[in-house]
Design an enzyme around this catalytic site. Structure first.
Site, PDB file in Angstrom:
ATOM      1  N   ASN A 129       0.875  -1.175   0.000  1.00 26.43           N
ATOM      2  CA  ASN A 129       0.000   0.000   0.000  1.00 26.43           C
ATOM      3  C   ASN A 129       0.913   1.227   0.000  1.00 26.43           C
ATOM      4  O   ASN A 129       1.533   1.537   1.014  1.00 26.43           O
ATOM      5  CB  ASN A 129      -0.886  -0.034   1.254  1.00 26.43           C
ATOM      6  CG  ASN A 129      -1.717   1.234   1.417  1.00 26.43           C
ATOM      7  OD1 ASN A 129      -1.775   2.082   0.522  1.00 26.43           O
ATOM      8  ND2 ASN A 129      -2.370   1.364   2.565  1.00 26.43           N
ATOM      9  N   LYS A 146       0.045   4.243  -0.215  1.00 28.53           N
ATOM     10  CA  LYS A 146      -0.580   5.424   0.402  1.00 28.53           C
ATOM     11  C   LYS A 146      -0.353   6.644  -0.506  1.00 28.53           C
ATOM     12  O   LYS A 146      -0.346   6.482  -1.730  1.00 28.53           O
ATOM     13  CB  LYS A 146      -0.061   5.611   1.831  1.00 28.53           C
ATOM     14  CG  LYS A 146      -0.204   4.313   2.654  1.00 28.53           C
ATOM     15  CD  LYS A 146       0.079   4.461   4.115  1.00 28.53           C
ATOM     16  CE  LYS A 146      -0.106   3.112   4.808  1.00 28.53           C
ATOM     17  NZ  LYS A 146       0.087   3.172   6.254  1.00 28.53           N
ATOM     18  N   HIS A 157      -9.424   1.184   5.326  1.00 26.82           N
ATOM     19  CA  HIS A 157      -8.149   1.438   5.999  1.00 26.82           C
ATOM     20  C   HIS A 157      -8.368   2.401   7.163  1.00 26.82           C
ATOM     21  O   HIS A 157      -9.147   3.349   7.060  1.00 26.82           O
ATOM     22  CB  HIS A 157      -7.129   2.016   5.011  1.00 26.82           C
ATOM     23  CG  HIS A 157      -5.728   1.939   5.527  1.00 26.82           C
ATOM     24  ND1 HIS A 157      -5.251   2.817   6.487  1.00 26.82           N
ATOM     25  CD2 HIS A 157      -4.716   1.074   5.269  1.00 26.82           C
ATOM     26  CE1 HIS A 157      -4.000   2.475   6.770  1.00 26.82           C
ATOM     27  NE2 HIS A 157      -3.651   1.439   6.053  1.00 26.82           N
ATOM     28  N   GLU A 200      -6.664   4.744   8.237  1.00 25.38           N
ATOM     29  CA  GLU A 200      -6.377   6.155   7.929  1.00 25.38           C
ATOM     30  C   GLU A 200      -7.606   6.823   7.323  1.00 25.38           C
ATOM     31  O   GLU A 200      -7.843   8.011   7.545  1.00 25.38           O
ATOM     32  CB  GLU A 200      -5.155   6.240   6.993  1.00 25.38           C
ATOM     33  CG  GLU A 200      -3.870   5.918   7.738  1.00 25.38           C
ATOM     34  CD  GLU A 200      -2.731   5.417   6.869  1.00 25.38           C
ATOM     35  OE1 GLU A 200      -2.807   5.538   5.632  1.00 25.38           O
ATOM     36  OE2 GLU A 200      -1.763   4.893   7.441  1.00 25.38           O
ATOM     37  N   GLU A 252      -5.186  -4.950  10.716  1.00 21.03           N
ATOM     38  CA  GLU A 252      -4.142  -3.941  10.887  1.00 21.03           C
ATOM     39  C   GLU A 252      -4.369  -3.186  12.199  1.00 21.03           C
ATOM     40  O   GLU A 252      -5.172  -2.234  12.234  1.00 21.03           O
ATOM     41  CB  GLU A 252      -4.185  -2.924   9.739  1.00 21.03           C
ATOM     42  CG  GLU A 252      -3.894  -3.502   8.374  1.00 21.03           C
ATOM     43  CD  GLU A 252      -3.320  -2.454   7.421  1.00 21.03           C
ATOM     44  OE1 GLU A 252      -2.304  -2.749   6.803  1.00 21.03           O
ATOM     45  OE2 GLU A 252      -3.868  -1.344   7.313  1.00 21.03           O
ATOM     46  N   GLY A 255       3.063   1.983  10.863  1.00 19.89           N
ATOM     47  CA  GLY A 255       4.103   3.000  10.730  1.00 19.89           C
ATOM     48  C   GLY A 255       4.871   3.288  12.016  1.00 19.89           C
ATOM     49  O   GLY A 255       5.596   4.274  12.093  1.00 19.89           O
ATOM     50  N   SER A 261       3.678  -2.428  10.265  1.00 19.26           N
ATOM     51  CA  SER A 261       5.122  -2.563  10.526  1.00 19.26           C
ATOM     52  C   SER A 261       5.687  -3.930  10.164  1.00 19.26           C
ATOM     53  O   SER A 261       6.644  -4.395  10.790  1.00 19.26           O
ATOM     54  CB  SER A 261       5.439  -2.217  11.994  1.00 19.26           C
ATOM     55  OG  SER A 261       5.127  -0.859  12.254  1.00 19.26           O
TER      56      SER A 261
HETATM   57  P1  13P Z   1       3.272   0.108   7.580  1.00 16.35           P
HETATM   58  O1  13P Z   1       3.715  -1.200   6.951  1.00 16.35           O
HETATM   59  O2  13P Z   1       4.048   1.301   7.082  1.00 16.35           O
HETATM   60  O3  13P Z   1       3.194   0.017   9.068  1.00 16.35           O
HETATM   61  O4  13P Z   1       1.763   0.377   7.063  1.00 16.35           O
HETATM   62  C1  13P Z   1       0.843  -0.646   7.147  1.00 16.35           C
HETATM   63  C2  13P Z   1      -0.387  -0.227   6.433  1.00 16.35           C
HETATM   64  O5  13P Z   1      -1.063   0.703   6.849  1.00 16.35           O
HETATM   65  C3  13P Z   1      -0.727  -0.939   5.201  1.00 16.35           C
HETATM   66  O6  13P Z   1      -2.008  -0.638   4.776  1.00 16.35           O
END
Ligand code: 13P
Length: 246
Positions: A8, A10, A91, A93, A161, A167, A206
């Protein structure tokens, strides 16, 4: 079940980064036993799709209507038209920053199906919810509310997740991942019968080359959804290699 390792990106990636997509695709071709995908910004999809046959190219978000008076939005049909094969929905976010509800996410899942796209449906608890002992209730509630009734393993996957692991470099213990994936599997089988055991459950948050092998060895961890480590081939490839060895 074949494992799926999906990236992803982003809100990262200009046309200049297309060569990174190319080197990731070249690298993953060495592991044909693993399904791989990169969900990239919509602006890059047409340039990337079709050019990289060993890896599915996906989008990240869209409006649930097929077309209409929605200035600035794109539809699932437009993502598919650009060459996307899959998308990400729910997601954290977007749940947090755009206020997307379970009902919105269910609508987007149906829009993905309508457009012929596969969907990765994300669920996950915040740190406060975990500390309060509510992680499983929150995750199963999101799953129940955002998964459409006609979900099927051929077009939908789930990604667990934990919000606090995204992150941050922190991951849950093997025992906690095992327990959550088992709970999600139980809910999928209870709702969708035999097909519920075929729906992939990815872990995201992560995941990297150092921890992928132990995460991917956990029962019912059928792959990973990777953020930061999906931007460069040298970070993404060790995760794909761990999936191939799992
Ligand atoms: P990270 O791998 O950067 O922690 O992000 C995970 C994520 O949000 C994938 O959708």
């Amino acid at each position: 079940m074949r494992k799926l390792i999906a990236g992803n990106w982003k809100m990262n990636g200009l046309l200049a980064e297309l060569e990174d997509v190319a080197s990731i695709c070249e690298a993953v071709a060495a592991h044909p036993s693993v399904d791989t995908a990169l969900c990239i910004p919509a602006t890059l999809i047409r340039s990337a799709a079709g050019r990289f046959a060993d890896m599915a190219i996906g989008g990240q978000d869209w409006h649930m209507a097929a077309s209409g008076a929605h200035t600035g939005c794109i539809s699932a049909e437009m993502l598919a038209d650009a060459g996307a094969k899959l998308t990400i929905i729910g997601h954290s976010e977007r749940r947090a920053a755009q206020g997307e509800s379970d009902a919105d996410i269910r609508g987007k899942a149906l829009a993905a199906k309508r457009a012929g796209l596969a969907a990765i449906l994300c669920v996950g608890e915040t740190e406060a919810e975990r500390d309060a002992g509510r992680a499983e209730a929150v995750v199963l509630g999101q799953l129940e509310g955002s998964m459409p009734d006609d979900a099927a393993s051929e077009w939908i996957s789930v990604a667990y997740e934990p919000v606090w692991a995204i992150g941050t470099g922190r991951i849950p213990s093997v025992e906690d991942v095992k327990a959550m994936h088992a709970a999600i599997r139980g809910a999928l089988v209870a709702r969708f019968g035999t097909d519920g055991s075929n729906i992939r459950i990815l872990y995201g948050g992560s995941m990297n080359g150092d921890n992928a092998a132990s995460l991917l060895a956990i029962p019912d961890v059928d792959g990973g959804l990777i953020g930061g480590a999906s931007l460069k081939a040298d970070k993404f490839l060790p995760i794909v290699a761990a999936a191939a060895a799992a």
